[in-house]
Design an enzyme around this catalytic site. Structure first.
Site, PDB file in Angstrom:
ATOM      1  N   MET A 164      24.289   8.601   2.523  1.00 13.85           N
ATOM      2  CA  MET A 164      24.191   9.873   3.238  1.00 13.85           C
ATOM      3  C   MET A 164      24.411   9.668   4.732  1.00 13.85           C
ATOM      4  SD  MET A 164      23.943  13.058   2.536  1.00 13.85           S
ATOM      5  CE  MET A 164      22.985  13.426   1.072  1.00 13.85           C
ATOM      6  N   GLU A 173       0.814  -1.219   0.000  1.00  9.90           N
ATOM      7  CA  GLU A 173       0.000   0.000   0.000  1.00  9.90           C
ATOM      8  C   GLU A 173       0.849   1.272   0.000  1.00  9.90           C
ATOM      9  OE1 GLU A 173      -2.576  -3.283   1.681  1.00  9.90           O
ATOM     10  OE2 GLU A 173      -0.520  -2.573   2.022  1.00  9.90           O
ATOM     11  N   LYS A 208     -17.694  -1.033   5.390  1.00  8.44           N
ATOM     12  CA  LYS A 208     -18.134  -2.018   4.399  1.00  8.44           C
ATOM     13  C   LYS A 208     -19.650  -2.013   4.215  1.00  8.44           C
ATOM     14  CE  LYS A 208     -17.075  -6.729   2.881  1.00  8.44           C
ATOM     15  NZ  LYS A 208     -16.327  -7.970   3.195  1.00  8.44           N
ATOM     16  N   PHE A 226     -11.746  -7.494  13.408  1.00 17.72           N
ATOM     17  CA  PHE A 226     -10.646  -7.951  12.556  1.00 17.72           C
ATOM     18  C   PHE A 226     -10.278  -6.878  11.538  1.00 17.72           C
ATOM     19  CE2 PHE A 226      -9.261 -10.186   8.615  1.00 17.72           C
ATOM     20  CZ  PHE A 226      -8.054 -10.654   9.102  1.00 17.72           C
ATOM     21  N   GLN A 227      -9.026  -6.549  11.473  1.00 18.21           N
ATOM     22  CA  GLN A 227      -8.469  -5.524  10.579  1.00 18.21           C
ATOM     23  C   GLN A 227      -9.139  -4.165  10.781  1.00 18.21           C
ATOM     24  OE1 GLN A 227      -8.270  -7.044   6.508  1.00 18.21           O
ATOM     25  NE2 GLN A 227      -6.224  -7.849   6.951  1.00 18.21           N
TER      26      GLN A 227
END
Length: 584
Positions: free
Chosen positions: A482, A52, A164, A114-115
């Site tokens: 760096m 993502e 959802k 969940f999630q």
């Protein structure tokens, strides 16, 4: 006539009505209804990324190279939290993107389902605005607001969190023309009295300089054209931040190069000694100013910016002008011309003579080598072999990023995509995917370091799947370059965990992804290797083995004023941190 449809269908319809043609995303349970609607249409392309974070960086690359908002679609919980780095990156660099995230059903919010994650709470500090939509009837209106806020005023990221059950339920679709967007209307026109005051300052300035930033590019192509006209008409020198490269052409005779921590000597010296600093769409970032109490002490400072919160935030200015860069420059040009197009030509000519003495220092000079590829030489050859092509450049973050900014020239806005404010390692590869999707027939090169490139290397799978011929130009010094440089100069050469152990064979890695790779270590073979990369019809990884301990100069030392620059290795002994300050 009102239209009834499911929330999921609303999402797709709203994207179509906003002119979206590409979405970067990764499916999951909380967004499956939206993905089902995407499956049933052919107007919007969906690009399946591998992470993502990659989706958001790809959306950034798309947005930065087109001027249109980029769109990412992620699922709930870890999908949304993986997007946070990209959102923060877009916020700091003012990139217009809209992220749509799935969420658990409304009746489960707050139950640790969940999630489930508090996406709105987590992303509030890293978006311009965000929304949790609990009613399907409000969904389309909210998405249209998200696009409006993202692209209006100072651009930036917005997020819409969609449970959802809202996706499944039916509601009334609201078209963009009826969306409630009037409440967010940033000031576009600058104060005419203040603009007139600036015109008067231009007429009398003896040592003026234009200090420009990404806001010029964000304002649109017209703003860059107006800037060019103003610079040519006044004859004033112009410098730019990392984010503003390309707003004024690198080949222009008024260009004195990038300024800042690794900017050009002449640009930093001009900023320090100027008597009129005209800041256009920049924000006085700490990479530019060095030690604040010594920043351009003798100048009258003018700041043109659309974001009022950026003005007087870091550096007090004498003349603030709030408004869109394009509108302000248009009014400034008109007023200055009607007043007779006057400047102090003799003083400006003497100012240019002074600048030319700084340019004669040749601050980007380096020691060549016929046995080892110097990173600066690699960038010079990449520039020579690609500058005449229809080229877009992205970068990762580190020494290679600074060398790219120093040695690559950009003639137009929107050709240079890099992570400036957040300095996100792993930005360049997914950003190159987004740029290539937007410009399928153009050359897209990602300048990378070996350590930074590994952060999101999985997006090569995306490039291969969608046949995107992105070119990965890796300056491989087997170091976190760096970090190693700072440890050498600031931490007594104690190289704590800055050596890359167990690096992959990048050629074999390319083959594993299903594309082409090559390694080159001989300076005499570099041109041939670059040419092979350019001619290959597909994604390509070029592993350029460079000098392992090359440092990036010029460099403003930690805690020092911006006119105290290290010009090379000979300057480093005893010159670091003399003020005792820390600038991380």
């Amino acid at each position: 006539m009102t239209r009834q449809m499911t929330g999921a269908k609303m999402v797709v319809q709203a994207l179509k009505d906003q002119g979206v043609d590409t979405v970067f995303g990764y499916p999951g349970g909380a967004v499956l209804p939206i993905y089902d609607e995407i499956f049933q249409q052919n107007d919007i392309r969906h690009i399946l990324v591998r992470h993502e974070q990659g989706a958001v960086h790809a959306a950034e690359g798309y947005a930065r190279s087109t001027g249109k908002p980029g769109v990412a679609l992620v699922t709930s919980g870890p999908g949304a939290t993986n997007a946070v780095t990209g959102l923060t990156d877009a916020l700091l660099d003012s990139i217009p993107i809209v992220v749509l995230s799935g969420q658990v059903p409304t009746f489960m919010i707050g139950t640790d389902g969940f999630q489930e994650a508090d996406t709105v709470g987590i992303t509030r500090p890293c978006t311009k605005h965000n929304w949790l939509v609990r009613e399907t009837d409000k969904l389309a209106d909210t998405i249209h607001q998200a696009f409006h806020v993202s692209t209006s005023g100072r651009p930036g990221p917005t997020l819409v969190d969609i449970p959802k059950d809202v996706q499944f339920a039916n509601g009334t679709y609201v078209p963009p023309t009826k969306a409630a967007t009037a409440h967010y209307a940033p000031q576009m026109k600058g104060d005419m009295e203040a603009i007139t005051d600036l015109a008067e300052l231009i007429e009398t300035a003896k040592k003026p300089v234009f200090y420009t930033g990404g806001g010029v590019i964000n304002s649109g192509p017209a703003a860059s054209q107006l800037l060019r006209e103003l610079v040519e008409a006044t004859g004033f020198p112009i410098t730019s931040t990392l984010m503003g490269l390309g707003a004024y052409p690198a080949s222009g005779d008024k260009w004195i190069g990038m300024l800042g921590m690794h900017g050009l000597y002449e640009a930093n010296m001009a900023m320090h000694d100027c008597d009129l600093m005209i800041c256009v769409g920049a924000r006085f970032d700490d990479r530019i100013t060095g030690r604040l109490d010594a920043f351009s002490p003798g100048s009258t400072k003018v700041h043109i910016d659309i974001d009022p919160s950026s003005v007087n935030k870091v550096v007090p200015v004498d003349l603030p002008i709030i408004g869109d860069v394009g509108h302000v420059l248009e009014d400034l040009l008109r007023i200055w011309k009607t007043r007779g197009r006057k400047t102090d030509k003799a003083s400006v000519s003497a100012w240019w003579d002074e600048i030319k003495t700084w340019q004669a220092r040749d601050c980007l000079a380096y020691q060549g080598d016929d046995k080892v590829i110097q990173p600066q030489y690699a960038m010079e050859r990449l520039e020579a072999l690609t500058k005449d092509k229809d080229r877009y450049v992205t970068t990762e973050v580190g020494q290679h990023q600074m060398w790219a900014a120093q040695f690559l020239g950009f003639e137009d806005p929107g050709r240079w995509m890099t992570s400036g404010g957040l300095g996100t390692m792993g930005y360049g590869l997914p950003a190159s995917v987004g740029v290539q999707m937007a410009h399928p027939d153009s050359l897209v090169v990602n300048v990378a370091g070996d350590a930074s490139w590994l952060m999101n290397m999985q997006e090569m799978g995306t490039a291969v799947q969608f046949r995107l011929p992105v070119k990965q130009f890796i300056l491989n010094n087997e170091r976190l370059g760096m970090v190693r440089q700072w440890q050498e100069l600031l931490h007594g050469e104690r190289y704590s965990h800055s050596w890359s152990e167990s690096l992959p064979d990048f050629v074999k890695l390319a083959e594993a992804f299903g594309c082409k790779g090559r390694v080159v270590s001989d300076p005499a073979e570099l041109d041939d290797a670059i040419q092979e990369m350019l001619e290959y019809d597909g994604p390509f990884i070029l592993d350029v083995l460079v000098e392992k301990h090359a440092n990036c100069f010029p460099m403003i030392p930690s805690g020092e004023p911006h006119n105290n620059m290290l010009m090379g290795e000979a300057d480093t002994q005893g010159a670091i941190g003399s003020s005792g300050a820390t600038l991380v």
